[in-house]
Design a protein around this motif. Structure first.
Motif, mmCIF file in Angstrom:
data_model
loop_
_atom_site.group_PDB
_atom_site.id
_atom_site.type_symbol
_atom_site.label_atom_id
_atom_site.label_comp_id
_atom_site.label_asym_id
_atom_site.label_seq_id
_atom_site.Cartn_x
_atom_site.Cartn_y
_atom_site.Cartn_z
ATOM 1 N N TRP A 198 0.762 -1.165 -0.164
ATOM 2 C CA TRP A 198 -0.002 -0.085 0.134
ATOM 3 C C TRP A 198 0.688 1.266 0.084
ATOM 4 N N GLY A 199 2.286 1.293 0.014
ATOM 5 C CA GLY A 199 3.029 2.184 0.138
ATOM 6 C C GLY A 199 3.144 2.809 1.650
ATOM 7 N N GLU A 200 3.384 3.934 1.424
ATOM 8 C CA GLU A 200 3.656 4.576 3.084
ATOM 9 C C GLU A 200 2.379 4.643 3.654
ATOM 10 N N GLY A 201 1.303 4.439 3.155
ATOM 11 C CA GLY A 201 -0.100 4.727 3.808
ATOM 12 C C GLY A 201 -0.195 3.165 4.656
ATOM 13 N N GLY A 202 0.208 2.229 4.178
ATOM 14 C CA GLY A 202 0.284 0.976 4.762
ATOM 15 C C GLY A 202 0.538 0.881 6.147
ATOM 16 N N SER A 203 1.917 1.667 6.463
ATOM 17 C CA SER A 203 2.389 1.710 7.960
ATOM 18 C C SER A 203 1.407 2.260 9.066
ATOM 19 N N GLU A 204 0.259 2.815 8.337
ATOM 20 C CA GLU A 204 -0.616 3.661 9.349
ATOM 21 C C GLU A 204 -1.740 2.826 9.565
ATOM 22 N N PHE A 205 -1.852 1.549 8.986
ATOM 23 C CA PHE A 205 -2.881 0.506 9.179
ATOM 24 C C PHE A 205 -2.863 -0.038 10.607
ATOM 25 N N GLY A 206 -3.917 -0.185 11.429
ATOM 26 C CA GLY A 206 -3.845 -0.677 12.787
ATOM 27 C C GLY A 206 -3.808 -2.096 12.742
ATOM 28 N N TRP A 207 -4.108 -2.667 11.401
ATOM 29 C CA TRP A 207 -4.458 -4.083 11.324
ATOM 30 C C TRP A 207 -4.373 -4.451 10.081
ATOM 31 N N TRP A 208 -3.798 -5.576 9.607
ATOM 32 C CA TRP A 208 -3.852 -5.779 8.130
ATOM 33 C C TRP A 208 -3.870 -7.501 8.288
ATOM 34 N N CYS A 209 -4.975 -8.153 7.596
ATOM 35 C CA CYS A 209 -5.351 -9.428 7.795
ATOM 36 C C CYS A 209 -4.364 -10.220 7.243
ATOM 37 N N THR A 210 -3.591 -10.216 6.291
ATOM 38 C CA THR A 210 -2.839 -11.207 6.100
ATOM 39 C C THR A 210 -1.558 -11.509 7.070
ATOM 40 N N GLU A 211 -1.537 -10.771 8.082
ATOM 41 C CA GLU A 211 -0.401 -10.707 9.065
ATOM 42 C C GLU A 211 -0.924 -11.280 10.323
ATOM 43 N N GLU A 212 -2.132 -11.541 10.315
ATOM 44 C CA GLU A 212 -3.132 -11.830 11.732
ATOM 45 C C GLU A 212 -3.529 -13.262 11.570
ATOM 46 N N HIS A 213 -3.406 -13.778 12.633
ATOM 47 C CA HIS A 213 -3.656 -15.523 12.668
ATOM 48 C C HIS A 213 -5.241 -15.375 12.845
ATOM 49 N N LEU A 214 -6.046 -14.370 13.055
ATOM 50 C CA LEU A 214 -7.457 -14.615 13.214
ATOM 51 C C LEU A 214 -8.052 -14.831 11.630
ATOM 52 N N ALA A 215 -7.159 -14.201 10.714
ATOM 53 C CA ALA A 215 -7.700 -14.488 9.407
ATOM 54 C C ALA A 215 -7.362 -16.073 8.866
ATOM 55 N N PHE A 216 -6.648 -16.548 9.553
ATOM 56 C CA PHE A 216 -6.189 -18.046 8.992
ATOM 57 C C PHE A 216 -7.228 -19.070 9.533
ATOM 58 N N ALA A 265 5.238 -22.994 6.898
ATOM 59 C CA ALA A 265 3.711 -22.289 7.172
ATOM 60 C C ALA A 265 3.737 -20.940 7.060
ATOM 61 N N HIS A 266 2.789 -20.085 7.058
ATOM 62 C CA HIS A 266 2.619 -18.811 6.920
ATOM 63 C C HIS A 266 3.080 -18.104 8.380
ATOM 64 N N PRO A 267 3.711 -17.018 8.155
ATOM 65 C CA PRO A 267 4.355 -16.349 9.336
ATOM 66 C C PRO A 267 3.229 -16.103 10.491
ATOM 67 N N ALA A 268 1.922 -15.751 9.998
ATOM 68 C CA ALA A 268 0.739 -15.424 11.057
ATOM 69 C C ALA A 268 0.564 -16.543 11.885
ATOM 70 N N VAL A 269 0.736 -17.806 11.391
ATOM 71 C CA VAL A 269 0.393 -18.958 12.272
ATOM 72 C C VAL A 269 1.411 -19.979 12.482
ATOM 73 N N ARG A 270 2.667 -19.579 12.100
ATOM 74 C CA ARG A 270 3.996 -20.458 11.971
ATOM 75 C C ARG A 270 4.207 -20.848 13.546
ATOM 76 N N ALA A 271 4.382 -19.843 14.627
ATOM 77 C CA ALA A 271 4.449 -20.262 15.802
ATOM 78 C C ALA A 271 3.234 -19.735 17.027
#
Length: 284
Positions: A198-216, A265-271
């Motif tokens: 998303w560019g610079e704006g992405g750093s301002e997101f409070g949450w992004w689903c491909t990083e979080e185990h909730l979405a897996f 495995a995906h980093p969001a669920v790896r450990a």
């Protein structure tokens, strides 16, 4: 989710077993194929994962402050169109919306739901989110209900939502990149859409689903649940090769739904501990 596949050993290095738990966070598993259009590289770690969209199921949205109740998801900034054809296709879909399906339909029918910005054309934002996002209090009996009205109207019409929605909306969380090296060889990479894309704006997101185990937490692998989208991006022939390879990795080489074994495995669920509570950061 097939937790037994999340942390398999992937080999021996200097007598030490290397597993998906202790490899670097950037580690991924890839599958590639070559054809007359170049080399195609696929992110198996993501495509074989159990990612699913969790809008309305605990998604806190992408704003800095989490907000599960409002259910705005990743629609708070509207959708930027890829080109004029993308905009025209959505315009045709808008003209097909029923009189009660679209909660935020402008009272003045002459007012366009699109606007032109310095970055190009996009959907308008109304009260903090895309004009096509029916809010959580939308009346389901009116023919649509909460969520993207373009998506729900397509389902009601018996058509694919991706044929009604802006390209960026139906492609997420997939991203197809094209590169040509100095020798003229083409490389096409299909991977997950990451915060940095998303560019610079992405750093301002409070949450992004491909990083979080909730979405897996899906019941299908991404290459199956997003079959239409993947086929649209890479073509049916390449999809058959990719799907055949991933199907063949299941126990007994069955085509039954469920997670596909991956070596990394995906980093969001790896450990992730097996008893972890699946809720987003900031959610109560």
């Amino acid at each position: 989710m097939g937790g037994e596949w999340l942390t398999p050993p992937i080999g021996q290095v200097g007598g030490t077993t290397v597993s998906a738990v202790n490899v670097a966070d950037s580690a991924r598993e890839w599958f590639s194929l070559d054809d007359d259009e170049g080399t195609w590289l696929f992110d198996v770690t993501f495509l074989a994962s159990a990612w699913q969209c969790v809008w309305g199921q605990g998604c806190p949205g992408i704003e800095p402050e989490p907000d599960v109740t409002s259910a705005l998801g990743c629609c708070t900034h509207g959708a930027h169109f890829g080109d004029a054809d993308d905009r025209a296709r959505v315009r045709e879909a808008v003209d097909r919306l029923g009189p009660t399906q679209w909660q935020l339909r402008p009272a003045d029918r002459r007012r366009s739901p699109f606007e032109r910005t310095d970055e190009g054309w996009k959907t308008r934002v109304v009260d903090g989110a895309c004009i096509f996002l029916n809010r959580h209090d939308a009346d389901a009996s009116a023919g649509s209900g909460p969520g993207c009205v373009l998506h729900s109207a397509a389902v009601v019409a018996g058509e694919r939502p991706m044929d009604w929605k802006p390209e960026v909306c139906w492609q997420l969380p997939l991203r197809l990149e094209h590169h040509t090296d100095e020798s003229g060889a083409d490389l096409h990479t299909l991977r997950e859409w990451r915060r940095r894309d998303w560019g610079e704006g992405g750093s301002e997101f409070g949450w992004w689903c491909t990083e979080e185990h909730l979405a897996f937490t899906g019941t299908e692998a991404v290459y199956e649940s997003l079959r239409d989208e993947v086929v649209e991006l890479i073509g049916p022939t390449r999809y058959r090769v990719l799907a055949g390879y991933l199907d063949g990795r299941r126990p007994g080489a069955t085509a039954a739904t469920g997670p596909t074994p991956v070596m990394v495995a995906h980093p969001a669920v790896r450990a992730l501990p097996t008893d972890a509570v699946t809720k987003p950061r900031g959610a109560s």
